[in-house]
Design a protein around this motif. Structure first.
Motif, mmCIF file in Angstrom:
data_model
loop_
_atom_site.group_PDB
_atom_site.id
_atom_site.type_symbol
_atom_site.label_atom_id
_atom_site.label_comp_id
_atom_site.label_asym_id
_atom_site.label_seq_id
_atom_site.Cartn_x
_atom_site.Cartn_y
_atom_site.Cartn_z
ATOM 1 N N ALA A 336 1.038 -23.214 45.090
ATOM 2 C CA ALA A 336 2.217 -24.087 45.144
ATOM 3 C C ALA A 336 1.934 -25.344 45.959
ATOM 4 O O ALA A 336 2.406 -26.437 45.620
ATOM 5 C CB ALA A 336 3.398 -23.319 45.734
ATOM 6 N N ALA A 337 1.149 -25.207 47.038
ATOM 7 C CA ALA A 337 0.788 -26.385 47.834
ATOM 8 C C ALA A 337 -0.053 -27.357 47.016
ATOM 9 O O ALA A 337 0.110 -28.586 47.132
ATOM 10 C CB ALA A 337 0.032 -25.946 49.085
ATOM 11 N N ALA A 338 -0.936 -26.820 46.175
ATOM 12 C CA ALA A 338 -1.702 -27.692 45.281
ATOM 13 C C ALA A 338 -0.778 -28.418 44.309
ATOM 14 O O ALA A 338 -0.993 -29.600 43.989
ATOM 15 C CB ALA A 338 -2.742 -26.878 44.522
ATOM 16 N N GLY A 339 0.268 -27.735 43.861
ATOM 17 C CA GLY A 339 1.240 -28.391 42.987
ATOM 18 C C GLY A 339 1.974 -29.527 43.680
ATOM 19 O O GLY A 339 2.183 -30.606 43.099
ATOM 20 N N LYS A 340 2.365 -29.326 44.933
ATOM 21 C CA LYS A 340 3.058 -30.394 45.666
ATOM 22 C C LYS A 340 2.127 -31.588 45.907
ATOM 23 O O LYS A 340 2.566 -32.735 45.911
ATOM 24 C CB LYS A 340 3.582 -29.865 46.990
ATOM 25 N N LEU A 341 0.843 -31.292 46.100
ATOM 26 C CA LEU A 341 -0.115 -32.389 46.224
ATOM 27 C C LEU A 341 -0.200 -33.184 44.926
ATOM 28 O O LEU A 341 -0.283 -34.427 44.934
ATOM 29 C CB LEU A 341 -1.488 -31.831 46.609
ATOM 30 N N GLY A 342 -0.167 -32.478 43.803
ATOM 31 C CA GLY A 342 -0.141 -33.171 42.514
ATOM 32 C C GLY A 342 1.115 -33.997 42.330
ATOM 33 O O GLY A 342 1.066 -35.101 41.756
ATOM 34 N N ALA A 343 2.255 -33.482 42.818
ATOM 35 C CA ALA A 343 3.495 -34.256 42.728
ATOM 36 C C ALA A 343 3.394 -35.547 43.527
ATOM 37 O O ALA A 343 3.868 -36.611 43.087
ATOM 38 C CB ALA A 343 4.666 -33.404 43.228
ATOM 39 N N LEU A 344 2.772 -35.477 44.698
ATOM 40 C CA LEU A 344 2.592 -36.675 45.509
ATOM 41 C C LEU A 344 1.694 -37.689 44.802
ATOM 42 O O LEU A 344 2.003 -38.891 44.765
ATOM 43 C CB LEU A 344 2.000 -36.284 46.866
ATOM 44 N N CYS A 345 0.610 -37.198 44.219
ATOM 45 C CA CYS A 345 -0.303 -38.112 43.528
ATOM 46 C C CYS A 345 0.360 -38.754 42.316
ATOM 47 O O CYS A 345 0.220 -39.965 42.079
ATOM 48 C CB CYS A 345 -1.565 -37.355 43.108
ATOM 49 N N GLY A 346 1.077 -37.960 41.533
ATOM 50 C CA GLY A 346 1.739 -38.508 40.351
ATOM 51 C C GLY A 346 2.820 -39.509 40.690
ATOM 52 O O GLY A 346 2.951 -40.560 40.051
ATOM 53 N N SER A 347 3.613 -39.207 41.721
ATOM 54 C CA SER A 347 4.697 -40.118 42.105
ATOM 55 C C SER A 347 4.170 -41.437 42.631
ATOM 56 O O SER A 347 4.786 -42.491 42.415
ATOM 57 C CB SER A 347 5.574 -39.444 43.175
ATOM 58 N N ALA A 348 3.030 -41.391 43.320
ATOM 59 C CA ALA A 348 2.489 -42.617 43.907
ATOM 60 C C ALA A 348 1.672 -43.442 42.927
ATOM 61 O O ALA A 348 1.544 -44.660 43.103
ATOM 62 C CB ALA A 348 1.624 -42.260 45.130
ATOM 63 N N ALA A 349 1.118 -42.816 41.886
ATOM 64 C CA ALA A 349 0.150 -43.514 41.040
ATOM 65 C C ALA A 349 0.732 -44.043 39.738
ATOM 66 O O ALA A 349 0.164 -44.965 39.145
ATOM 67 C CB ALA A 349 -1.029 -42.580 40.729
ATOM 68 N N PHE A 350 1.843 -43.479 39.248
ATOM 69 C CA PHE A 350 2.307 -43.846 37.904
ATOM 70 C C PHE A 350 2.793 -45.283 37.824
ATOM 71 O O PHE A 350 2.442 -46.022 36.890
ATOM 72 C CB PHE A 350 3.398 -42.879 37.456
ATOM 73 N N ALA A 351 3.630 -45.686 38.762
ATOM 74 C CA ALA A 351 4.168 -47.047 38.681
ATOM 75 C C ALA A 351 3.079 -48.115 38.826
ATOM 76 O O ALA A 351 3.029 -49.059 38.016
ATOM 77 C CB ALA A 351 5.261 -47.226 39.747
ATOM 78 N N PRO A 352 2.163 -48.031 39.802
ATOM 79 C CA PRO A 352 1.075 -49.030 39.852
ATOM 80 C C PRO A 352 0.177 -48.988 38.621
ATOM 81 O O PRO A 352 -0.275 -50.047 38.153
ATOM 82 C CB PRO A 352 0.300 -48.636 41.117
ATOM 83 N N ALA A 353 -0.066 -47.777 38.084
ATOM 84 C CA ALA A 353 -0.898 -47.687 36.882
ATOM 85 C C ALA A 353 -0.220 -48.339 35.690
ATOM 86 O O ALA A 353 -0.880 -48.985 34.853
ATOM 87 C CB ALA A 353 -1.222 -46.230 36.582
#
Length: 385
Positions: A336-353
């Motif tokens: 689950a912690a790995a999932g939350k890390l993925g949520a952080l990466c996705g939330s931070a990277a989608f708009a700039p990408a």
């Protein structure tokens, strides 16, 4: 939120009200959990009382049986005439020879010495443990046979740990990159579908329109949860009644057939597969779909539907059926912690990408991530009903 916006309520009141409503399910779950724990304790107490009562009844019956057996033996002796004669006074007055006394005392010592040695051997570990506890200020040790393996020993002895952890934590990480990234990316897709909506000088109207479009996507994707609950564990292969496979109980005898049961692994694979096709289609035909607003909205909502019917439900279940019970909770938490890390990466990277590469490239990237998660699910996670 949409109803409150239609009523023209204050925006600060709306988000505070929604935050409070969101906390209610947690309190309900906590109340039900405490109530369940109380029922378990009461049931255990009643069971202990019943066990104590049964022990008392068994002890009482054993005493009665022993008394009856003694009375029966005495009556049988009296009837058979095998009563022992008492020794005469001359026999009692005459003392036995000294050699016999020495032999008897020697025999008694031999009979007692083994018992004493056995007692010393049996209780020697207690004395040594007490001495060690006094020297090192530690409690007495318990035999290794009675000790359960520690957490790290259980994790180290888990078979195929790396493969399983890549399957549970890796897929959870990749899915949350997609899910939370697309949740924040949703306004850009809606803007592409319905055009730029500045709402003039009325920011309240713009917020109303955004909430309405998000409500449509949520209503189309929400049934995915209910579909998962309805089909999970159910048989979906009609040929299973005629053929069976000894190597895999979840499959029938035909090698090209799908699993006969909707296992969590199979449901997650279906979700990632459809997400791959939907994201890839949106990314490759982004320009054409921008002119077909209803189709773009339908495909994008379908991606959330198959996210709910699939990894958004099964990522919580797979660690519980993948790991052994001694380390299940810990490895579930790490996944689950790995999932939350993925949520952080996705939330931070989608708009700039999206600003650098464009919306179509982001959708194609989502399709590639879904395909990678599908491969990890297929080869790293075991199937279990």
């Amino acid at each position: 939120a949409y109803i409150l916006l239609e009523l023209r309520c204050n925006v600060d009141f709306i988000w505070r009200f929604l935050l409070g409503i969101g906390a209610l399910p947690g309190f309900v779950v906590l109340f039900l959990r405490l109530r369940q724990a109380k029922r378990i304790r009461d049931k255990q107490a009643r069971q202990d009382e019943a066990n104590d009562l049964s022990d008392i009844i068994l002890d009482y019956s054993d005493e009665n049986d022993t008394g009856e057996n003694d009375a029966t033996e005495k009556s049988e002796r009296a009837e058979s005439g095998s009563v022992e004669m008492a020794p005469s006074s001359t026999e009692c007055s005459s003392s036995p020879p000294s050699s016999l006394l020495l032999n008897d005392s020697h025999d008694s010592q031999e009979l007692q010495e083994p018992d004493n040695e056995l007692a010393l051997v049996e209780h020697s570990y207690i004395e040594s443990d007490r001495e060690e506890a006094a020297n090192y200020n530690e409690p007495p040790r318990i035999s290794n046979q009675l000790q359960s393996p520690s957490l790290w020993e259980s994790i180290a002895s888990e078979p195929n740990l790396c493969r399983k952890f890549v399957g549970t934590a890796g897929t959870w990480f990749l899915f949350d990159v997609l899910f939370y990234g697309n949740t924040l990316f949703e306004p850009l897709v809606l803007e592409a579908a319905f055009g730029s909506r500045n709402g003039g000088n009325d920011g309240y109207l713009l917020l109303q329109t955004t909430v309405r479009d998000s409500l449509v996507i949520s209503l189309l994707s929400l049934p995915g949860y209910f579909v998962t609950v309805a089909v999970i564990g159910k048989r979906t292969c009609g040929c299973c009644s005629k053929h069976s496979s000894a190597s895999s109980p979840n499959r029938c005898g035909f090698p090209s057939c799908f699993p006969c049961y909707q296992t969590p692994t199979f449901i997650q694979m279906q979700g990632f597969l459809f997400m791959f096709f939907l994201y890839l289609s949106i990314g490759l035909f982004w320009v054409k779909l921008s002119n077909m607003q209803w189709l773009l909205l339908l495909l994008y909502a379908a991606s959330f539907f198959f996210a709910n019917y699939g990894p958004n439900t099964t990522t919580f279940l797979l660690p519980s059926v993948t790991y052994s019970k001694n380390c299940r909770s810990t490895l579930n938490g790490l996944s689950a912690a790995a999932g939350k890390l993925g949520a952080l990466c996705g939330s931070a990277a989608f708009a700039p990408a999206a600003e650098e590469l464009g919306e179509s490239s982001v959708m194609v990237f989502c399709g590639c991530v879904s395909l990678l998660a599908l491969i990890l699910t297929k080869f790293c996670v075991k199937g279990s009903r």
